[in-house]
Each structure stands twice: as C-alpha cells, then as structure tokens.
Design an enzyme around this catalytic site. Structure first.
Site, mmCIF file in Angstrom:
data_model
loop_
_atom_site.group_PDB
_atom_site.id
_atom_site.type_symbol
_atom_site.label_atom_id
_atom_site.label_comp_id
_atom_site.label_asym_id
_atom_site.label_seq_id
_atom_site.Cartn_x
_atom_site.Cartn_y
_atom_site.Cartn_z
ATOM 1 N N CYS A 53 0.961 -1.344 -0.100
ATOM 2 C CA CYS A 53 0.117 0.049 -0.038
ATOM 3 C C CYS A 53 0.850 1.311 -0.247
ATOM 4 O O CYS A 53 1.607 1.509 1.026
ATOM 5 C CB CYS A 53 -0.914 -0.071 1.088
ATOM 6 N N GLY A 54 0.751 2.176 -0.936
ATOM 7 C CA GLY A 54 1.301 3.320 -1.150
ATOM 8 C C GLY A 54 1.434 4.200 0.182
ATOM 9 O O GLY A 54 2.152 4.972 0.490
ATOM 10 N N HIS A 55 -0.019 4.537 0.452
ATOM 11 C CA HIS A 55 -0.446 5.219 1.647
ATOM 12 C C HIS A 55 0.451 4.723 2.867
ATOM 13 O O HIS A 55 0.956 5.496 3.773
ATOM 14 C CB HIS A 55 -1.566 5.382 1.930
ATOM 15 N N CYS A 56 0.452 3.272 3.113
ATOM 16 C CA CYS A 56 1.051 3.024 4.202
ATOM 17 C C CYS A 56 2.682 3.153 4.142
ATOM 18 O O CYS A 56 3.130 3.157 5.275
ATOM 19 C CB CYS A 56 0.862 1.390 4.305
#
Length: 113
Positions: A53-56
């Site tokens: 996950c990019g946001h993670c």
C-alpha cells in the site's frame, strides 16, 4: 587539541542517532500475540496495513517516529499488523482499507472510533 567543528559534528551525529526511530519501536502484532499485547494493562494504537500500500509506505516513517516517542510510555502500546500475513486479525476488526488505525482502550479488545 581537536578541531571544535569536529565536536559539533559528533554532537549532531549523536543527536540524530538518539532521535531516529527504529523498527523495534512499533510492536509487530500477529495472530499469536495480538490478544497478549492489546487489551491488557495499557491502551493500544494499532495500524492495520498492507506492505504494498502506497499510503502505508508513506505513513511508515512517521508511525515509527510515533512508536519511538511512546517507547518509554508504559501506558500506551504502538503496534502494527501486516494484513497480508495476518488476515484473520484484520478481518476480525473489520479492516477493509489501508492503512486503518484503531485505538484499543486499556483492558479492551474492542476498538473505539
């Protein structure tokens, strides 16, 4: 006598090392240890994440800093669950998007919104 700027560089380096977060500052939670760590004698802030996950990935360094700042606070646990590896835990807590951060009060396995 050593160069005074060398002392400054050493002092700055020591401060950087002291303030940098390590991966050990956030407790890795799994099916095996979730109930042993969360819901006990301290509140717990838990991040449910996926490694892809990019946001993670963007949140990870800041969350590690948070873990470092709370490392010596005995009343709060900062933890994380890899939802790719521990699907049962994430499913149990209704995680459907990443990252999801939930607060578990002291003595409770029920998160508060």
């Amino acid at each position: 006598m050593a160069n005074p700027s060398m002392y400054i560089m050493i002092a700055v380096f020591a401060m950087i090392l002291a303030s940098s977060a390590s991966a050990d500052d956030v407790i890795v939670l799994t099916e095996d240890n979730f109930d042993k760590e969360v819901g006990q004698d301290r509140g717990a802030l838990v991040e449910f994440y996926a490694p892809w996950c990019g946001h993670c990935k963007k949140l990870a360094p800041e969350y590690e800093k948070l873990g470092a700042s709370f490392k010596k606070v005995k009343s709060v646990l900062i933890g994380k669950v890899d939802c790719d590896e521990h699907k049962a835990v994430c499913s149990k807590y209704g995680v459907s998007g990443y990252p999801t951060i939930q607060w578990f009060p002291k003595g409770s396995l029920e998160p508060k919104s």
